[in-house]
Scaffold this motif. Structure first.
Motif, PDB file in Angstrom:
ATOM      1  N   GLY A  12      45.336  26.358  56.685  1.00  0.00           N
ATOM      2  CA  GLY A  12      44.130  25.961  57.401  1.00  0.00           C
ATOM      3  C   GLY A  12      44.396  25.885  58.888  1.00  0.00           C
ATOM      4  N   ARG A  13      44.009  24.764  59.492  1.00  0.00           N
ATOM      5  CA  ARG A  13      44.178  24.610  60.940  1.00  0.00           C
ATOM      6  C   ARG A  13      45.633  24.432  61.344  1.00  0.00           C
ATOM      7  N   ASN A  14      46.460  23.967  60.424  1.00  0.00           N
ATOM      8  CA  ASN A  14      47.878  23.783  60.730  1.00  0.00           C
ATOM      9  C   ASN A  14      48.697  24.102  59.488  1.00  0.00           C
ATOM     10  N   LYS A  15      50.029  24.017  59.632  1.00  0.00           N
ATOM     11  CA  LYS A  15      50.944  24.389  58.544  1.00  0.00           C
ATOM     12  C   LYS A  15      50.868  23.440  57.359  1.00  0.00           C
ATOM     13  N   ARG A  16      50.379  22.226  57.583  1.00  0.00           N
ATOM     14  CA  ARG A  16      50.318  21.245  56.493  1.00  0.00           C
ATOM     15  C   ARG A  16      48.986  21.279  55.755  1.00  0.00           C
ATOM     16  N   THR A  17      48.053  22.079  56.239  1.00  0.00           N
ATOM     17  CA  THR A  17      46.760  22.212  55.566  1.00  0.00           C
ATOM     18  C   THR A  17      46.722  23.533  54.801  1.00  0.00           C
ATOM     19  N   VAL A  18      46.434  23.458  53.517  1.00  0.00           N
ATOM     20  CA  VAL A  18      46.336  24.652  52.672  1.00  0.00           C
ATOM     21  C   VAL A  18      44.871  24.860  52.288  1.00  0.00           C
ATOM     22  N   LYS A  19      44.423  26.083  52.464  1.00  0.00           N
ATOM     23  CA  LYS A  19      43.028  26.439  52.170  1.00  0.00           C
ATOM     24  C   LYS A  19      43.002  27.385  50.974  1.00  0.00           C
ATOM     25  N   LEU A  20      42.302  26.978  49.922  1.00  0.00           N
ATOM     26  CA  LEU A  20      42.139  27.806  48.727  1.00  0.00           C
ATOM     27  C   LEU A  20      40.714  28.344  48.690  1.00  0.00           C
ATOM     28  N   THR A  21      40.590  29.662  48.646  1.00  0.00           N
ATOM     29  CA  THR A  21      39.277  30.285  48.454  1.00  0.00           C
ATOM     30  C   THR A  21      39.123  30.558  46.964  1.00  0.00           C
ATOM     31  N   THR A  22      38.171  29.895  46.338  1.00  0.00           N
ATOM     32  CA  THR A  22      38.072  29.930  44.878  1.00  0.00           C
ATOM     33  C   THR A  22      36.680  30.367  44.416  1.00  0.00           C
ATOM     34  N   LEU A  23      36.627  30.736  43.160  1.00  0.00           N
ATOM     35  CA  LEU A  23      35.378  31.015  42.469  1.00  0.00           C
ATOM     36  C   LEU A  23      35.355  30.197  41.179  1.00  0.00           C
ATOM     37  N   PRO A  24      34.194  29.708  40.755  1.00  0.00           N
ATOM     38  CA  PRO A  24      34.122  29.015  39.461  1.00  0.00           C
ATOM     39  C   PRO A  24      34.625  29.930  38.344  1.00  0.00           C
ATOM     40  N   SER A  25      35.194  29.335  37.312  1.00  0.00           N
ATOM     41  CA  SER A  25      35.835  30.118  36.247  1.00  0.00           C
ATOM     42  C   SER A  25      34.861  30.986  35.471  1.00  0.00           C
ATOM     43  N   ASP A  26      33.538  30.712  35.581  1.00  0.00           N
ATOM     44  CA  ASP A  26      32.582  31.532  34.841  1.00  0.00           C
ATOM     45  C   ASP A  26      32.284  32.860  35.536  1.00  0.00           C
ATOM     46  N   TYR A  27      32.780  33.038  36.777  1.00  0.00           N
ATOM     47  CA  TYR A  27      32.664  34.333  37.438  1.00  0.00           C
ATOM     48  C   TYR A  27      33.836  35.201  36.990  1.00  0.00           C
ATOM     49  N   LYS A  28      33.554  36.299  36.286  1.00  0.00           N
ATOM     50  CA  LYS A  28      34.615  37.133  35.734  1.00  0.00           C
ATOM     51  C   LYS A  28      34.435  38.582  36.179  1.00  0.00           C
ATOM     52  N   ILE A  29      35.552  39.296  36.255  1.00  0.00           N
ATOM     53  CA  ILE A  29      35.510  40.725  36.604  1.00  0.00           C
ATOM     54  C   ILE A  29      35.197  41.510  35.336  1.00  0.00           C
ATOM     55  N   PRO A  30      34.205  42.418  35.361  1.00  0.00           N
ATOM     56  CA  PRO A  30      33.910  43.216  34.166  1.00  0.00           C
ATOM     57  C   PRO A  30      35.074  44.140  33.823  1.00  0.00           C
ATOM     58  N   THR A  31      35.158  44.539  32.563  1.00  0.00           N
ATOM     59  CA  THR A  31      36.256  45.410  32.126  1.00  0.00           C
ATOM     60  C   THR A  31      35.856  46.889  32.081  1.00  0.00           C
ATOM     61  N   MET A  32      34.583  47.198  32.262  1.00  0.00           N
ATOM     62  CA  MET A  32      34.128  48.592  32.283  1.00  0.00           C
ATOM     63  C   MET A  32      32.872  48.676  33.137  1.00  0.00           C
ATOM     64  N   VAL A  33      32.910  49.526  34.167  1.00  0.00           N
ATOM     65  CA  VAL A  33      31.740  49.746  35.027  1.00  0.00           C
ATOM     66  C   VAL A  33      31.573  51.251  35.203  1.00  0.00           C
ATOM     67  N   LYS A  34      30.520  51.809  34.663  1.00  0.00           N
ATOM     68  CA  LYS A  34      30.267  53.240  34.806  1.00  0.00           C
ATOM     69  C   LYS A  34      29.659  53.530  36.176  1.00  0.00           C
ATOM     70  N   TRP A  35      30.085  54.660  36.756  1.00  0.00           N
ATOM     71  CA  TRP A  35      29.524  55.060  38.043  1.00  0.00           C
ATOM     72  C   TRP A  35      28.039  55.393  37.890  1.00  0.00           C
ATOM     73  N   SER A  36      27.278  54.939  38.865  1.00  0.00           N
ATOM     74  CA  SER A  36      25.858  55.240  38.903  1.00  0.00           C
ATOM     75  C   SER A  36      25.479  55.584  40.339  1.00  0.00           C
ATOM     76  N   GLU A  37      24.464  56.431  40.501  1.00  0.00           N
ATOM     77  CA  GLU A  37      24.031  56.831  41.841  1.00  0.00           C
ATOM     78  C   GLU A  37      23.535  55.649  42.660  1.00  0.00           C
TER      79      GLU A  37
END
Length: 524
Positions: free
Chosen positions: A163-188
């Motif tokens: 974060g602003r200094n070495k002792r501050t840690v910043k985690l960028t997170t997403l709720p666990s219900d946001y998931k990456i799909p396992t198959m995405v077909k190309w579409s125009e």
């Protein structure tokens, strides 16, 4: 005795200072939370009303407090009502602290001093939740414990940074219900209307895309079966649809870029021809840099807007870089052409950032012999599939994250700058997704000039497949129609003066000159 008393007083003073600091920090974090939540803001409004009433109607408030209560307690209740907004903010800021302490305790995540990270607030950016912690634990240890932290905090961690200094840690997170799909077909629908903007796939957060005007070259690495070639073909198709000229270098005999792709651009299977094309592109790049400097433009888009011309974007796709550059076991007399090809690629990687000549290079097993430092350092976009070897991940991404990728076909890591994002690449099927396109491919400065035809009188010859070439503004502007099912058909470019002898051509040119200059006035 005096020393013990002084020590006791110092301890009490330090405790009071820590309590005051904790109270102020709690109020600050509560204020940040309240500004992002309408219900918290409503609570602040109610407590502010209490405070105003306490100030303006002190006597009435004091009468409402039972007289049976001791006077000092009555004063305490009055002061609490007066400070209600501040107390409310402190309580909001403190919510969640105990939960995080318990989470870190469950996985034994603590510093050398035995203390767990201290919750220091959170904020929300769209779908992302930013968590801040005060800690003496090194950032490298946070990153190596990423999976344990995700399990403990019940979220997906996108990024871990200071974060602003070495002792501050910043985690960028997403709720666990946001998931990456396992198959995405190309579409125009994923095709971007803006020239040079290409789309890679879907992450847990949104669609992953990049702009070739900012990040001109792409490296795709992945083991056999990871989907590396599919990504390259999907990017190639987007370039074709956007009107770019494409060259496909495939030293596997044209297996990866099959006959269907010969309708859209040149498929190169011989090393000598590859060197010729790269040499042509190096000269094209030099001409473009010279013209851009004279016109004081910074990139291809600015040039086309300023001149109202259609200078084409060029994409060079190489499915396996090792087949083209790896000199192991090559005879001495043949090494020269390998070195020449490597030199041309290095030149384009260094100097074609603004000119619209973009390199897309695939590699299966990256190593220093294939992926030289000069080439790699000039490729800003890195895409990596799963590697069992940490060294391969380090070469491509500069970290070992590719080792921890799940074994899912089409799952990749995208890195640009310091950010690494996991995503699912599009599935692109040649048999069903290639189709007819009709685009203006534009011009190249290295093309031989042809006769300038008046804009209002442009000769066009069409063949039975409606493929045509028009000659305009002293350059060739190609309108290409490609049909997926016609494997044997090629792009057809015809000369408007074809079939004429030299005298007929001269007479036709003179006639068009007269029309252009409006010399044939007719009868008044």
């Amino acid at each position: 005795m005096d020393k013990e008393l002084n020590s006791l007083l110092e301890s009490i003073l330090l405790l009071l200072i820590q309590m005051l600091k904790g109270f102020i920090m709690g109020v600050w974090h509560g204020l940040r939370k309240a500004l992002q939540n309408k219900w918290y803001l409503t609570g602040i409004g109610i407590t502010l009303v209490f405070s105003v009433i306490c100030i303006t109607e002190k006597a009435m408030v004091c009468r409402m407090i039972p007289e049976t209560i001791p006077e000092w307690l009555q004063q305490g209740i009055y002061l609490m009502l007066l400070a209600a907004p501040v107390i409310y903010l402190f309580l909001i800021g403190q919510t969640g602290q105990k939960n995080y302490d318990k989470c870190f305790e469950d996985i034994g995540f603590k510093g050398k001093n035995g203390k767990f990270p201290k919750y220091a607030g959170s904020s929300k950016e769209g779908k992302k939740i930013l968590l801040f912690f005060q800690s003496t634990i090194p950032l490298s240890e946070w990153r190596s414990s990423r999976e344990r932290l995700e399990t403990a905090l019940d979220c997906s961690i996108i990024k871990i940074e200071n974060g602003r200094n070495k002792r501050t840690v910043k985690l960028t997170t997403l709720p666990s219900d946001y998931k990456i799909p396992t198959m995405v077909k190309w579409s125009e629908e994923y095709l971007n209307d803006k020239n040079g903007v290409l789309t890679l796939g879907i992450s847990a957060l949104d669609t992953i895309s990049f702009n070739l005007n900012r990040v001109p070259h792409v490296l795709v690495a992945g083991e056999t079966g990871s989907g590396k070639s599919v990504i390259l073909r999907c990017l190639l198709w987007q370039m074709i649809e956007q009107g770019a000229r494409v060259y496909m270098i495939d030293f596997k005999g044209g297996v990866e870029f099959g006959k269907q792709y010969e309708q859209y651009g040149e498929v190169i299977t011989e090393r000598e021809r590859a060197l010729q094309v790269l040499d042509l592109l190096v000269r094209e790049n030099e001409y473009r840099l010279h013209v851009f400097r004279d016109l004081e433009v910074k990139n291809l888009d600015e040039y086309n807007k300023k001149t109202r011309q259609n200078l084409c974007r060029i994409g060079v796709f190489t499915d396996e870089l090792a087949e083209m550059l790896d000199k192991k076991g090559v005879a001495k007399e043949e090494k020269q052409i390998y070195e020449q090809i490597e030199g041309k690629l290095s030149t384009l990687a260094r100097l074609s950032r603004a000119t619209g000549i973009n390199l897309f290079m695939g590699v299966q097993r990256p190593d220093a012999n294939v992926l030289t430092g000069q080439i790699k350092n000039n490729i800003p976009v890195r895409i990596s599939g799963r590697f069992a070897d940490k060294t391969a991940s380090e070469i491509v991404l500069g970290n070992t994250d590719a080792v921890n990728l799940p074994d899912i076909k089409g799952r990749f890591l995208y890195k640009v700058g310091n950010e690494t994002i996991e995503f699912q690449s599009f599935y692109f099927d040649d048999e069903t997704m290639l189709h007819e396109v009709c685009v203006d491919q534009g011009e190249m400065l290295t093309e031989a000039p042809v006769y300038k035809v008046p804009e209002h009188k442009i000769p066009v010859r069409k063949n039975e497949n409606k493929k045509a070439e028009v000659v305009r503004s002293g350059r060739k502007e190609k309108k290409v129609t490609a049909v997926k099912t016609s494997g044997e058909e090629k792009n057809s470019y015809e000369d408007p003066f074809v079939g004429m002898n030299s005298r007929e051509i001269e007479e036709e040119m003179r006639r068009m000159d007269e029309e252009d200059l409006n010399l044939n006035f007719g009868d008044f």
